[in-house]
Design an enzyme around this catalytic site. Structure first.
Site, mmCIF file in Angstrom:
data_model
loop_
_atom_site.group_PDB
_atom_site.id
_atom_site.type_symbol
_atom_site.label_atom_id
_atom_site.label_comp_id
_atom_site.label_asym_id
_atom_site.label_seq_id
_atom_site.Cartn_x
_atom_site.Cartn_y
_atom_site.Cartn_z
ATOM 1 N N THR A 294 -3.077 6.822 4.046
ATOM 2 C CA THR A 294 -2.693 6.054 2.866
ATOM 3 C C THR A 294 -3.751 6.273 1.795
ATOM 4 O OG1 THR A 294 -1.567 4.383 4.198
ATOM 5 C CG2 THR A 294 -2.162 3.769 1.949
ATOM 6 N N VAL B 51 2.296 6.826 7.013
ATOM 7 C CA VAL B 51 3.075 6.234 8.101
ATOM 8 C C VAL B 51 3.002 4.712 8.042
ATOM 9 C CG1 VAL B 51 2.681 8.252 9.541
ATOM 10 C CG2 VAL B 51 1.151 6.284 9.754
ATOM 11 N N VAL C 182 5.836 4.573 -2.045
ATOM 12 C CA VAL C 182 6.632 3.736 -1.144
ATOM 13 C C VAL C 182 5.752 3.069 -0.093
ATOM 14 C CG1 VAL C 182 8.528 3.733 0.527
ATOM 15 C CG2 VAL C 182 8.698 5.111 -1.546
ATOM 16 N N LYS C 183 4.781 3.799 0.447
ATOM 17 C CA LYS C 183 3.900 3.213 1.472
ATOM 18 C C LYS C 183 3.076 2.065 0.902
ATOM 19 C CE LYS C 183 1.439 2.350 5.028
ATOM 20 N NZ LYS C 183 0.390 3.207 5.590
ATOM 21 N N LEU C 184 2.536 2.232 -0.291
ATOM 22 C CA LEU C 184 1.735 1.165 -0.875
ATOM 23 C C LEU C 184 2.581 -0.071 -1.144
ATOM 24 C CD1 LEU C 184 -0.505 3.214 -3.333
ATOM 25 C CD2 LEU C 184 -1.187 2.159 -1.170
#
Length: 308
Positions: free
Chosen positions: A102, A127, A176-178
């Site tokens: 990340t 992930v 999107v991960k954040l």
């Protein structure tokens, strides 16, 4: 591009998430797998697999076709990819680098641009889900890459994940991960607050979670962080601590500033996790934020948390 099911895979970073991911790749991939970590103890997770231990990043670069990274954040990714001892330092480079870490969105795009100058394709593929999901190979993976590169790495990502989503071009996986992480952290604070409120008003926490889980207040956070950590008040070391939360939240706030969004809920969550890190829960599993709420602890101001 064709899938690289026989390619030599390199894997850098065998931490809490990286270790299980590399193990799954070594068990499932038809070709060779080389692994590198600065901590000699980290290689124990690969016992019983065909993975070979690389002595250096130079050895990974010299032999691997596709390299996966699982690192603490943007500075580490930059150093491994572009530093003087990194994957681009020698005469032979991998063809593809896939970052499972990340990082900031800007950092992912800058690294991708720099690697393109070395003729190396780059994808950000952070992930999500828990350490247990990593062990089972059931992660959710959010990918930022062009369509051709995504098609090439998608089969390899399914070694470690059950849900692989192409989110858009380079950097979109990190976007999107954040957002995903911010929602988890914010939901955890909200659930912790309501668990404390319910208990003080006479409802047993277990009863509260059972009842809410049957209604519209149900959530992944309730079923996992709520039941497994906040209900028993168990917050082990060597899990995901408040310091990691604060790193991700800072990345979210940087992205919000870049895009002109006033992310006030995220700023409030930042204050809660800073209080947890400063109030005796440094290094402990982040749902320990419930203890901050239960103790009516003072929260740091946003001014003291702001970075220049």
């Amino acid at each position: 591009m064709a899938a690289d099911t026989q390619a030599v895979i390199g894997f850098v970073g065998l931490g809490v998430m990286g270790g299980p991911m590399c193990r799954n790749m070594a068990l499932k991939h038809a070709g060779d797998v080389l692994a590198f970590d600065a901590n000699p103890q980290a290689f124990q997770i690969l016992d019983g697999t065909k993975a070979r231990r690389a002595a250096s990043l130079a050895e990974i670069a010299a032999q691997a076709d596709i390299v996966f990274l699982s690192l603490p954040g943007t500075p580490a990714v930059e150093a491994v990819c572009l530093g003087p001892q990194g994957l681009t330092a020698g005469t032979r480079h991998p063809r593809v680098i896939v970052d499972l870490s990340t990082t900031t969105v800007a950092g992912a795009r800058q690294v991708g641009e720099a690697l393109a100058a070395h003729d190396i394709a780059f994808a950000d593929a952070p992930v999500a889900r828990t350490r247990e999901a990593a062990q089972r190979g059931e992660l959710s993976i959010m990918v930022g890459a062009d369509a051709a590169l995504f098609a090439r790495i998608d089969p390899l990502l399914h070694y470690i994940g059950t849900d692989v989503t192409h989110c858009g071009g380079l950097g979109c996986g990190q976007v999107v991960k954040l957002i995903n992480n911010a929602l988890v952290f914010e939901n955890t604070v909200a659930l912790a607050e309501m668990m404390v409120l319910g208990e003080r008003a006479g409802v047993a926490p277990a009863t509260l979670l059972d009842a809410v889980s049957k209604g519209s207040g149900d959530s992944f956070v309730l079923r996992n962080h709520g039941r497994k950590a906040m209900l028993p008040r168990q917050f082990p070391d060597k899990s995901f601590p408040p310091e990691y939360v604060l790193k991700d939240i800072q990345y979210v706030l940087e992205l919000a500033a870049e895009t002109g969004v006033a992310a006030r809920v995220t700023e409030l969550a930042q204050r809660y996790y800073a209080a947890a890190a400063q109030g005796g829960y440094s290094g402990r599993y982040f749902p320990a934020v419930i203890e901050v709420i239960d103790g009516n602890a003072d929260l740091p101001s946003t001014t003291t948390l702001r970075k220049d």
